[in-house]
Design a protein around this motif. Structure first.
Motif, short mmCIF file in Angstrom:
data_model
loop_
_atom_site.label_atom_id
_atom_site.label_comp_id
_atom_site.label_asym_id
_atom_site.label_seq_id
_atom_site.Cartn_x
_atom_site.Cartn_y
_atom_site.Cartn_z
N ILE A 11 -13.32 21.97 -21.64
CA ILE A 11 -14.70 21.47 -21.60
C ILE A 11 -15.03 20.77 -22.91
O ILE A 11 -14.70 21.25 -23.99
N ARG A 12 -15.72 19.62 -22.80
CA ARG A 12 -16.08 18.85 -23.99
C ARG A 12 -17.58 18.66 -24.14
O ARG A 12 -18.11 18.70 -25.25
N SER A 13 -18.30 18.42 -23.03
CA SER A 13 -19.73 18.13 -23.16
C SER A 13 -20.44 18.28 -21.84
O SER A 13 -19.83 18.32 -20.77
N VAL A 14 -21.77 18.35 -21.95
CA VAL A 14 -22.66 18.35 -20.79
C VAL A 14 -23.68 17.25 -21.01
O VAL A 14 -24.38 17.23 -22.03
N THR A 15 -23.75 16.32 -20.07
CA THR A 15 -24.73 15.24 -20.15
C THR A 15 -25.89 15.56 -19.22
O THR A 15 -25.68 15.85 -18.03
N THR A 16 -27.11 15.51 -19.75
CA THR A 16 -28.31 15.77 -18.97
C THR A 16 -29.18 14.52 -18.93
O THR A 16 -28.88 13.51 -19.58
N ASN A 17 -30.27 14.60 -18.20
CA ASN A 17 -31.23 13.49 -18.17
C ASN A 17 -31.92 13.30 -19.50
O ASN A 17 -32.64 12.33 -19.70
N ARG A 18 -31.72 14.21 -20.44
CA ARG A 18 -32.36 14.11 -21.75
C ARG A 18 -31.36 13.88 -22.88
O ARG A 18 -31.74 13.85 -24.05
N GLY A 19 -30.09 13.78 -22.56
CA GLY A 19 -29.09 13.56 -23.59
C GLY A 19 -27.86 14.40 -23.36
O GLY A 19 -27.77 15.16 -22.40
N THR A 20 -26.89 14.25 -24.26
CA THR A 20 -25.60 14.91 -24.14
C THR A 20 -25.47 16.03 -25.17
O THR A 20 -25.84 15.88 -26.33
N ILE A 21 -24.93 17.16 -24.70
CA ILE A 21 -24.68 18.32 -25.56
C ILE A 21 -23.17 18.50 -25.68
O ILE A 21 -22.48 18.69 -24.67
N GLN A 22 -22.64 18.43 -26.88
CA GLN A 22 -21.23 18.72 -27.11
C GLN A 22 -21.04 20.24 -27.05
O GLN A 22 -21.77 20.99 -27.70
N THR A 23 -20.06 20.67 -26.28
CA THR A 23 -19.83 22.11 -26.13
C THR A 23 -18.42 22.36 -25.64
O THR A 23 -17.80 21.48 -25.03
N ASN A 24 -17.93 23.57 -25.89
CA ASN A 24 -16.62 23.97 -25.40
C ASN A 24 -16.71 24.98 -24.27
O ASN A 24 -15.67 25.45 -23.78
N ALA A 25 -17.93 25.33 -23.88
CA ALA A 25 -18.08 26.34 -22.83
C ALA A 25 -19.28 26.03 -21.96
O ALA A 25 -20.38 25.79 -22.46
N VAL A 26 -19.07 26.04 -20.64
CA VAL A 26 -20.13 25.86 -19.66
C VAL A 26 -20.06 27.02 -18.69
O VAL A 26 -18.98 27.39 -18.22
N ILE A 27 -21.22 27.62 -18.42
CA ILE A 27 -21.30 28.69 -17.43
C ILE A 27 -22.18 28.19 -16.29
O ILE A 27 -23.37 27.95 -16.48
N CYS A 28 -21.58 28.03 -15.13
CA CYS A 28 -22.30 27.50 -13.97
C CYS A 28 -22.99 28.62 -13.23
O CYS A 28 -22.34 29.48 -12.63
N CYS A 29 -24.32 28.61 -13.26
CA CYS A 29 -25.16 29.56 -12.52
C CYS A 29 -26.16 28.78 -11.69
O CYS A 29 -27.34 29.14 -11.61
N ALA A 30 -25.71 27.69 -11.11
CA ALA A 30 -26.60 26.74 -10.45
C ALA A 30 -26.89 27.08 -9.00
O ALA A 30 -27.46 26.25 -8.27
N GLY A 31 -26.52 28.25 -8.55
CA GLY A 31 -26.87 28.68 -7.21
C GLY A 31 -26.38 27.73 -6.14
O GLY A 31 -25.21 27.34 -6.10
N ALA A 32 -27.30 27.33 -5.27
CA ALA A 32 -26.94 26.48 -4.14
C ALA A 32 -26.41 25.12 -4.56
O ALA A 32 -25.78 24.42 -3.77
N TRP A 33 -26.64 24.73 -5.81
CA TRP A 33 -26.20 23.43 -6.32
C TRP A 33 -24.89 23.54 -7.10
O TRP A 33 -24.45 22.58 -7.73
N SER A 34 -24.22 24.67 -7.05
CA SER A 34 -23.06 24.92 -7.90
C SER A 34 -21.84 24.09 -7.53
O SER A 34 -21.04 23.72 -8.39
N GLN A 35 -21.67 23.80 -6.25
CA GLN A 35 -20.47 23.05 -5.85
C GLN A 35 -20.43 21.70 -6.55
O GLN A 35 -19.37 21.25 -7.00
N ARG A 36 -21.59 21.06 -6.67
CA ARG A 36 -21.65 19.77 -7.35
C ARG A 36 -21.26 19.89 -8.82
O ARG A 36 -20.56 19.03 -9.36
N ILE A 37 -21.71 20.97 -9.48
CA ILE A 37 -21.36 21.16 -10.89
C ILE A 37 -19.85 21.36 -11.02
O ILE A 37 -19.21 20.79 -11.91
N GLY A 38 -19.27 22.15 -10.15
CA GLY A 38 -17.82 22.36 -10.19
C GLY A 38 -17.03 21.09 -9.97
O GLY A 38 -16.01 20.85 -10.63
N GLU A 39 -17.51 20.24 -9.06
CA GLU A 39 -16.81 18.99 -8.78
C GLU A 39 -16.73 18.08 -10.00
O GLU A 39 -15.82 17.25 -10.11
#
Length: 396
Positions: free
Chosen positions: A198-226
């Motif tokens: 993992i390198r980063s997460v880009t949001t509608n407000r900007g990009t966060i550099q990170t080495n760890a993402v925890i997906c807790c997006a519920g019904a929308w999780s498949q999209r995050i995994g993809e």
């Protein structure tokens, strides 16, 4: 939900440029994990929520809490979470509306009785106090029931229900006090990885550099995994409930009652009743519009088991999303192909009742330390490995 203090960035500003951990999703899972990580000393945690905290699957007005499952792993998650719910007022100075009215599973066939007997035996072997009861006792516990419809039932007096909104609020406030940054109205547009990390997460407000993402997006999780080519087989399915008007005279206290044959369920809601059914005709999708199309199926079930509830007058209703997996068990784990990608999703209606324990489990997984439960049975790999095996057998 009441507004949390200092959780939102002002409109037009950007997100932090770096985080050690980015949690995606601000429901019971995201806030529980954020709190448990921060409590364990993890710093620079950012939680992003596309709408407002607790407005996804955790938005249900009341959520059942129980340890009455048929397999040890789910029982242990339920038991550990029940203990956390019991201690919530002491730990967080928050009354979460916990009512231990018990869970009553109705059996209308010998096969259902046998299944419940097996489950009760497993539960009690792990420290629960569930028991099988006769139709006569079931009606004594819940006078809405028709004795002639039942073969028997299982009853677990330590179970009940609580208020998800208050639990999410308490976890969020405790997490913020420990330094977690919670950003509402911040939607994930992309998760980037390189060289299997993992390198980063880009949001509608900007990009966060990170080495760890925890997906807790519920019904929308498949999209995050993809976004990082991790298969999270989560299907959104609308579930609806109705609440009757509040009565001026006292309503009898009844257990959280569920008919195994039809999935019809009901329990107290203040001085009224909360009613629902996992209606079989509901197509998958993200619609959260409330309608009355589930009532015919509910009425058909009520005519058999609880005739007094047929054609209920509803004062209000709620529609939300179940996050279903193919086997209706959760996805909890870490990707074997993308280092730093963790997930806690697909709880298929059991997320609230397992949220406290899963927060601990993901904390221990992230910190690479032994936990109270081996999470491997919940790994998303069980589906990819099963598919691979099927293909190999099919080719042969």
């Amino acid at each position: 939900m009441s507004q949390l203090v200092s959780l939102n960035l002002p409109a037009g500003t950007t997100v932090p440029s770096h985080a050690d951990v980015v949690i995606v999703g601000g429901g019971i899972m995201g806030t529980s994990i954020a709190f448990h990580l921060a409590e364990a000393g993890v710093r620079n945690i950012v939680l992003v929520e596309r709408a407002e905290l607790g407005t996804g699957s955790s938005a249900k007005p009341l959520g059942g809490v129980r340890a009455t499952f048929s397999d040890p792993a789910n029982i242990i998650l339920g038991q550990r979470s029940l203990r956390s719910f019991e201690d919530f007022n002491y730990r967080f100075k928050t009354d979460i509306g916990l009512r231990k009215v018990g869970y009553l599973f109705l059996c209308r066939s010998e096969a259902e009785m046998l299944d419940c007997e097996r489950s009760t035996h497993i539960q009690n072997g792990l420290g629960s106090n569930s028991r099988m009861i006769a139709p006569t006792e079931a009606v004594e516990i819940n006078p809405f029931l028709r004795k002639e419809a039942l073969v028997g039932a299982s009853f677990s007096p330590d179970d009940g229900f609580a208020e998800p909104e208050k639990v999410v609020q308490a976890y969020a406030e405790a997490a913020v006090a420990l330094g977690v940054r919670i950003l509402e109205h911040t939607e994930v547009m992309d998760v980037a990885s390189a060289d299997g990390c993992i390198r980063s997460v880009t949001t509608n407000r900007g990009t966060i550099q990170t080495n760890a993402v925890i997906c807790c997006a519920g019904a929308w999780s498949q999209r995050i995994g993809e976004m990082v080519d991790v298969h999270l087989p989560v299907t959104p399915v609308r579930r609806q409930i109705g609440m009757t008007p509040q009565l001026s005279t006292p309503m009898p206290t009844v257990p959280f009652t569920l008919d195994l044959s039809t999935t019809m369920y009901f329990h107290n809601y203040a001085n009224g009743m909360l009613l629902g059914i996992s209606n079989s005709n509901q197509e998958p999708g993200f619609s959260r519009d409330f309608s009355h199309e589930w009532l015919p199926e509910f009425n058909a079930a009520a005519r058999i088991c609880a005739p007094a509830l047929v054609e209920p007058e509803l004062a209000q209703g709620w529609a939300g999303l179940y996050e279903n997996t193919p086997d209706h068990n959760a996805l909890i784990g870490a990707s074997k192909t993308v280092e730093g990608f963790y997930y806690a999703t697909g709880f298929s209606g059991h997320g609230f009742l397992q949220g406290p324990a899963v927060g601990e489990l993901i904390r221990d997984l992230y910190l690479s330390r032994e936990s109270f439960l081996d999470h491997s049975s919940f790994s998303a790999d069980r589906f990819t490995e099963a598919t691979k095996l099927f293909r190999e057998v099919h080719i042969i």
